[in-house]
Design a protein around this motif. Structure first.
Motif, PDB file in Angstrom:
ATOM      1  N   LYS A  90       7.155 -34.289 -21.756  1.00  0.00           N
ATOM      2  CA  LYS A  90       6.974 -33.020 -22.491  1.00  0.00           C
ATOM      3  C   LYS A  90       5.495 -32.650 -22.589  1.00  0.00           C
ATOM      4  CE  LYS A  90      10.923 -32.241 -25.548  1.00  0.00           C
ATOM      5  NZ  LYS A  90      11.632 -33.308 -26.255  1.00  0.00           N
ATOM      6  N   GLN A  91       4.651 -33.695 -22.682  1.00  0.00           N
ATOM      7  CA  GLN A  91       3.198 -33.461 -22.800  1.00  0.00           C
ATOM      8  C   GLN A  91       2.548 -33.230 -21.428  1.00  0.00           C
ATOM      9  OE1 GLN A  91       1.934 -37.018 -24.822  1.00  0.00           O
ATOM     10  NE2 GLN A  91       2.763 -36.396 -26.798  1.00  0.00           N
ATOM     11  N   GLY A  92       3.364 -33.296 -20.373  1.00  0.00           N
ATOM     12  CA  GLY A  92       2.821 -33.073 -19.029  1.00  0.00           C
ATOM     13  C   GLY A  92       2.078 -34.267 -18.456  1.00  0.00           C
ATOM     14  N   LEU A  93       2.284 -35.456 -19.035  1.00  0.00           N
ATOM     15  CA  LEU A  93       1.545 -36.649 -18.591  1.00  0.00           C
ATOM     16  C   LEU A  93       2.358 -37.507 -17.621  1.00  0.00           C
ATOM     17  CD1 LEU A  93      -0.021 -37.633 -22.040  1.00  0.00           C
ATOM     18  CD2 LEU A  93      -1.031 -36.239 -20.219  1.00  0.00           C
ATOM     19  N   MET A  94       3.678 -37.318 -17.615  1.00  0.00           N
ATOM     20  CA  MET A  94       4.546 -38.027 -16.670  1.00  0.00           C
ATOM     21  C   MET A  94       5.550 -37.033 -16.103  1.00  0.00           C
ATOM     22  SD  MET A  94       5.442 -41.777 -18.280  1.00  0.00           S
ATOM     23  CE  MET A  94       5.530 -42.568 -16.665  1.00  0.00           C
ATOM     24  N   ARG A  95       6.184 -37.436 -14.977  1.00  0.00           N
ATOM     25  CA  ARG A  95       7.300 -36.626 -14.468  1.00  0.00           C
ATOM     26  C   ARG A  95       8.348 -37.568 -13.888  1.00  0.00           C
ATOM     27  NH1 ARG A  95       3.718 -35.331 -10.217  1.00  0.00           N
ATOM     28  NH2 ARG A  95       3.087 -33.428 -11.305  1.00  0.00           N
ATOM     29  N   GLN A  96       9.594 -37.108 -13.882  1.00  0.00           N
ATOM     30  CA  GLN A  96      10.654 -37.869 -13.239  1.00  0.00           C
ATOM     31  C   GLN A  96      11.440 -36.947 -12.329  1.00  0.00           C
ATOM     32  OE1 GLN A  96      12.965 -40.460 -15.714  1.00  0.00           O
ATOM     33  NE2 GLN A  96      14.363 -41.039 -14.059  1.00  0.00           N
ATOM     34  N   THR A  97      11.592 -37.362 -11.070  1.00  0.00           N
ATOM     35  CA  THR A  97      12.385 -36.625 -10.096  1.00  0.00           C
ATOM     36  C   THR A  97      13.426 -37.590  -9.559  1.00  0.00           C
ATOM     37  OG1 THR A  97      10.341 -35.462  -9.501  1.00  0.00           O
ATOM     38  CG2 THR A  97      12.245 -35.151  -8.056  1.00  0.00           C
ATOM     39  N   THR A 112       0.181 -42.299  -6.970  1.00  0.00           N
ATOM     40  CA  THR A 112       0.547 -40.900  -7.147  1.00  0.00           C
ATOM     41  C   THR A 112       2.055 -40.720  -6.954  1.00  0.00           C
ATOM     42  OG1 THR A 112      -1.634 -40.270  -6.327  1.00  0.00           O
ATOM     43  CG2 THR A 112       0.029 -38.549  -6.345  1.00  0.00           C
ATOM     44  N   GLU A 113       2.641 -41.477  -6.015  1.00  0.00           N
ATOM     45  CA  GLU A 113       4.088 -41.367  -5.749  1.00  0.00           C
ATOM     46  C   GLU A 113       4.924 -41.979  -6.872  1.00  0.00           C
ATOM     47  OE1 GLU A 113       5.124 -45.426  -3.271  1.00  0.00           O
ATOM     48  OE2 GLU A 113       4.386 -43.749  -2.083  1.00  0.00           O
ATOM     49  N   GLY A 114       4.310 -42.823  -7.718  1.00  0.00           N
ATOM     50  CA  GLY A 114       5.035 -43.447  -8.819  1.00  0.00           C
ATOM     51  C   GLY A 114       5.952 -44.567  -8.353  1.00  0.00           C
ATOM     52  N   VAL A 115       7.010 -44.832  -9.125  1.00  0.00           N
ATOM     53  CA  VAL A 115       7.908 -45.957  -8.843  1.00  0.00           C
ATOM     54  C   VAL A 115       9.333 -45.464  -8.625  1.00  0.00           C
ATOM     55  CG1 VAL A 115       6.575 -47.681 -10.130  1.00  0.00           C
ATOM     56  CG2 VAL A 115       8.321 -46.344 -11.326  1.00  0.00           C
ATOM     57  N   ASP A 116      10.050 -46.222  -7.809  1.00  0.00           N
ATOM     58  CA  ASP A 116      11.480 -45.992  -7.598  1.00  0.00           C
ATOM     59  C   ASP A 116      12.226 -46.942  -8.544  1.00  0.00           C
ATOM     60  OD1 ASP A 116      14.112 -46.043  -6.761  1.00  0.00           O
ATOM     61  OD2 ASP A 116      13.623 -45.937  -4.625  1.00  0.00           O
ATOM     62  N   LEU A 117      12.799 -46.390  -9.602  1.00  0.00           N
ATOM     63  CA  LEU A 117      13.427 -47.234 -10.631  1.00  0.00           C
ATOM     64  C   LEU A 117      14.628 -48.005 -10.085  1.00  0.00           C
ATOM     65  CD1 LEU A 117      13.198 -44.729 -13.630  1.00  0.00           C
ATOM     66  CD2 LEU A 117      11.776 -46.760 -13.250  1.00  0.00           C
ATOM     67  N   THR A 118      15.343 -47.426  -9.119  1.00  0.00           N
ATOM     68  CA  THR A 118      16.486 -48.129  -8.516  1.00  0.00           C
ATOM     69  C   THR A 118      16.014 -49.372  -7.774  1.00  0.00           C
ATOM     70  OG1 THR A 118      17.580 -46.006  -8.234  1.00  0.00           O
ATOM     71  CG2 THR A 118      18.503 -47.846  -7.011  1.00  0.00           C
ATOM     72  N   ARG A 119      14.868 -49.249  -7.080  1.00  0.00           N
ATOM     73  CA  ARG A 119      14.315 -50.405  -6.356  1.00  0.00           C
ATOM     74  C   ARG A 119      13.918 -51.516  -7.335  1.00  0.00           C
ATOM     75  NH1 ARG A 119      11.145 -52.356  -1.983  1.00  0.00           N
ATOM     76  NH2 ARG A 119       9.199 -53.298  -2.687  1.00  0.00           N
TER      77      ARG A 119
END
Length: 381
Positions: free
Chosen positions: A349-356, A319-326
């Motif tokens: 845009k389709q609401g299937l992913m998010r990036q913070t 659920t927390e996803g991945v840290d791209l920098t790591r």
């Protein structure tokens, strides 16, 4: 300070083979316990020599059926890990157990050996379902096992399998309500999948076994999310639910792509950019340890790109996803080499992913489509 190390210990023996199981498990009439204890300890020493200067944050005894291990062997492995590396003050030591009364009788001794978390393979409380799944315990044994585990261990989890042939939404909601009533801090809830090479795969090929279609499975999944969230055990990985702070730290090490040492037959490991794999067949593993001092079958350097894609494939399950920098730091590659930015933007845009910031994740709406999302976003070459 290096990240804590996760240690996986595989015990390959079972009383019988379940028809849905594709794990490395074997049925043997007799097991020479002294030989097995010595082999596991030798295998551990080999890994410890290659991973100096680490502390162990988690140990996981998996199988097979590790609750069939003599508690003295469990204690010996824990003590050897402490001597070799040192255990973190809050080390998590998990052992997988079946609910059979013979194994439950060992709970007090396993707790005394240092195990502080158990994961119980309940799968169902329904006698007909247990028979269908080839399980050797009854619903009452499962209930007694959970109660006994809660008396002996600080943390308890158990598994259920749903989306079974003919299972209605109402029946699953009732079963899940009963499971949540035990009040454990962690639940693993798996949809039944047909794994190649299992007895269920043979039945499915003949049309004798039909699992629910995608829409039905999605309804069951949605109900599962709503009920676990309401009970304070939200999903933190595709099939795993926990009270905040009670997530399986060992499994998080896999999903966050940390180093883990794998010992015992068929165990996989990831150490310092290398993939390791032990001999699977118990007799071959023992022969290898006697010959070489360890059970390794293969060890190979993982190319940078493979490390990056593995980290994405594992981490996007969370659920927390991945840290791209790591991932960039661990692989030595820029994110453009392993993430398809256009595909990710389209899915957002389709609401299937998010990036913070640097964190990329799959949304609740996307999780049922995880396989297709991964195939679009992860650059595999």
């Amino acid at each position: 300070m290096a990240e804590p190390l996760a240690l996986y210990v595989h015990w390959p023996f079972c009383v019988s083979k379940c028809p849905y199981c594709d794990f490395n498990s074997h049925v043997r009439e007799t097991v020479d316990q002294a030989i097995w204890r010595d082999a596991l300890l030798a295998d551990l020493r080999h890994e410890a020599a290659l991973l100096p200067g680490r502390r162990v944050g988690s140990i996981f005894f998996g199988g097979g059926t590790p609750s069939l291990m003599p508690p003295a062997t469990v204690a010996a492995v824990i003590a050897a890990a402490d001597r070799a590396w040192g255990l973190a003050d809050d080390v998590e030591i998990t052992l997988e157990a079946n609910p059979n009364s013979v194994e439950v009788a060992n709970f007090a001794d396993l707790a005394a050996a240092g195990v502080n978390r158990v994961s119980i393979g309940v799968q169902s409380f329904d006698p007909e379902v247990l028979e269908f799944l080839g399980r050797a315990h009854s619903g009452d044994e499962a209930r007694r096992a959970i109660a006994a585990a809660q008396a002996h261990f600080a943390r308890v989890s158990f598994d259920l399998i749903y989306a079974r042939p003919g299972q209605s939404l109402a029946a699953w909601e009732s079963e899940l309500q009963g499971a949540l009533a035990f009040g454990t801090g962690h639940l693993s809830l798996y949809q039944l999948t047909i794994e190649p090479g299992t007895r269920f795969a043979t039945l499915a090929a003949k049309g004798a076994l039909v699992i629910p279609d995608g829409d039905t499975a999605a309804d069951l999944f949605d109900a599962t999310q709503a009920m676990t969230r309401a009970a304070g055990l939200p999903r933190y990985e595709v099939s795993n639910h926990a009270r905040p702070g009670e997530e399986s730290r060992h499994n998080l090490a896999y999903w966050r792509y940390a180093d883990y040492a794998g010992i015992g037959p068929g165990a996989h490991g990831r150490r310092l950019g290398q993939a390791t794999e032990r001999h699977k067949k118990p007799e071959n593993f023992i022969a290898a340890v006697e010959r070489n001092g360890h059970g390794l079958k293969h060890e190979s350097d993982l190319p940078s790109h493979e490390r990056a894609t593995e980290a994405l494939l594992m981490g996007l399950r969370l659920t927390e996803g991945v840290d791209l920098t790591r991932i960039e730091a661990r692989s030595g590659l820029p994110r453009a080499a392993f993430v398809d930015a256009e595909a990710a933007a389209r899915l957002m845009k389709q609401g299937l992913m998010r990036q913070t910031g640097d964190r990329l994740s799959v949304t609740d709406d996307g999780i049922l489509l995880l396989d297709s999302i991964l195939s679009e976003v992860v650059k595999t070459h």
